[in-house]
Scaffold this motif. Structure first.
Motif, PDB file in Angstrom:
ATOM      1  N   ASN A  35     -30.594   8.099 -20.722  1.00  0.00           N
ATOM      2  CA  ASN A  35     -29.857   6.269 -21.565  1.00  0.00           C
ATOM      3  C   ASN A  35     -29.778   5.634 -22.706  1.00  0.00           C
ATOM      4  O   ASN A  35     -30.091   4.733 -22.970  1.00  0.00           O
ATOM      5  N   GLY A  36     -28.494   6.415 -23.245  1.00  0.00           N
ATOM      6  CA  GLY A  36     -28.533   5.768 -25.182  1.00  0.00           C
ATOM      7  C   GLY A  36     -29.344   6.248 -25.700  1.00  0.00           C
ATOM      8  O   GLY A  36     -29.510   5.446 -26.585  1.00  0.00           O
ATOM      9  N   ARG A  37     -31.061   7.066 -25.205  1.00  0.00           N
ATOM     10  CA  ARG A  37     -31.892   6.976 -26.469  1.00  0.00           C
ATOM     11  C   ARG A  37     -31.703   8.499 -27.126  1.00  0.00           C
ATOM     12  O   ARG A  37     -31.929   8.972 -26.092  1.00  0.00           O
ATOM     13  N   LYS A  38     -32.282   8.643 -28.004  1.00  0.00           N
ATOM     14  CA  LYS A  38     -32.143  10.018 -28.660  1.00  0.00           C
ATOM     15  C   LYS A  38     -33.381  10.469 -28.162  1.00  0.00           C
ATOM     16  O   LYS A  38     -34.642  10.112 -28.159  1.00  0.00           O
ATOM     17  N   ILE A  39     -33.138  11.936 -27.560  1.00  0.00           N
ATOM     18  CA  ILE A  39     -34.656  11.680 -26.372  1.00  0.00           C
ATOM     19  C   ILE A  39     -35.940  12.474 -27.725  1.00  0.00           C
ATOM     20  O   ILE A  39     -36.794  12.890 -27.647  1.00  0.00           O
ATOM     21  N   HIS A  40     -35.266  13.168 -29.326  1.00  0.00           N
ATOM     22  CA  HIS A  40     -35.634  13.129 -30.314  1.00  0.00           C
ATOM     23  C   HIS A  40     -37.035  12.456 -30.406  1.00  0.00           C
ATOM     24  O   HIS A  40     -38.188  13.124 -31.177  1.00  0.00           O
ATOM     25  N   PHE A  41     -36.716  11.061 -29.164  1.00  0.00           N
ATOM     26  CA  PHE A  41     -37.310  10.377 -30.773  1.00  0.00           C
ATOM     27  C   PHE A  41     -38.446   9.932 -29.305  1.00  0.00           C
ATOM     28  O   PHE A  41     -38.796   9.109 -28.877  1.00  0.00           O
ATOM     29  N   LEU A  42     -38.102  10.530 -28.036  1.00  0.00           N
ATOM     30  CA  LEU A  42     -38.540   9.994 -26.476  1.00  0.00           C
ATOM     31  C   LEU A  42     -39.858  11.872 -26.789  1.00  0.00           C
ATOM     32  O   LEU A  42     -40.807  11.277 -27.557  1.00  0.00           O
ATOM     33  N   ALA A  43     -39.487  12.349 -25.716  1.00  0.00           N
ATOM     34  CA  ALA A  43     -40.440  13.586 -25.754  1.00  0.00           C
ATOM     35  C   ALA A  43     -39.502  15.161 -26.141  1.00  0.00           C
ATOM     36  O   ALA A  43     -40.535  16.281 -25.753  1.00  0.00           O
ATOM     37  N   GLY A  44     -38.848  14.647 -26.804  1.00  0.00           N
ATOM     38  CA  GLY A  44     -37.825  15.790 -27.025  1.00  0.00           C
ATOM     39  C   GLY A  44     -37.408  16.962 -25.948  1.00  0.00           C
ATOM     40  O   GLY A  44     -36.854  16.082 -24.893  1.00  0.00           O
ATOM     41  N   LEU A  45     -37.210  18.004 -25.595  1.00  0.00           N
ATOM     42  CA  LEU A  45     -36.824  18.891 -24.584  1.00  0.00           C
ATOM     43  C   LEU A  45     -37.514  18.587 -23.200  1.00  0.00           C
ATOM     44  O   LEU A  45     -37.003  18.670 -22.013  1.00  0.00           O
ATOM     45  N   ASP A  46     -38.988  17.814 -23.489  1.00  0.00           N
ATOM     46  CA  ASP A  46     -39.343  17.944 -22.570  1.00  0.00           C
ATOM     47  C   ASP A  46     -39.457  16.241 -21.624  1.00  0.00           C
ATOM     48  O   ASP A  46     -40.630  15.365 -21.135  1.00  0.00           O
ATOM     49  N   THR A  47     -38.701  15.446 -22.330  1.00  0.00           N
ATOM     50  CA  THR A  47     -37.875  13.966 -21.280  1.00  0.00           C
ATOM     51  C   THR A  47     -37.842  14.456 -20.135  1.00  0.00           C
ATOM     52  O   THR A  47     -37.096  15.511 -19.905  1.00  0.00           O
ATOM     53  N   PRO A  48     -38.925  13.626 -19.773  1.00  0.00           N
ATOM     54  CA  PRO A  48     -38.557  13.438 -17.891  1.00  0.00           C
ATOM     55  C   PRO A  48     -37.509  12.948 -17.617  1.00  0.00           C
ATOM     56  O   PRO A  48     -36.437  12.272 -18.226  1.00  0.00           O
TER      57      PRO A  48
END
Length: 76
Positions: free
Chosen positions: A43-56
């Motif tokens: 959704n336009g946000r780097k997963i690095h700043f979310l939960a990485g590979l575990d981003t739901p």
């Protein structure tokens, strides 16, 4: 692709690399480690700043067209 309610970016990438030859070498430098120059967005946000590979993933997750419908034309 249809995913369970608790699906993650990790699961999505596992499905893609199992289904198509080659993406795993382009995405990962080693198992579970994304190459430094690879950027994955949710959704336009780097997963690095979310939960990485575990981003739901969720029903509202926006995926680039290239993931939703891989290019099948031979461009070369």
């Amino acid at each position: 692709m249809h995913h369970p309610e608790d699906a993650t970016i990790r699961l999505l990438l596992a499905e893609l690399t199992a289904r198509y030859a080659g993406p795993d070498e382009m995405i990962f430098s080693s198992p579970g480690t994304i190459r430094g120059l690879v950027t994955i967005l949710k959704n336009g946000r780097k997963i690095h700043f979310l939960a990485g590979l575990d981003t739901p993933l969720a029903a509202a997750t926006l995926l680039p067209r290239s993931i939703r419908q891989p290019v099948t034309d031979n461009l070369f």
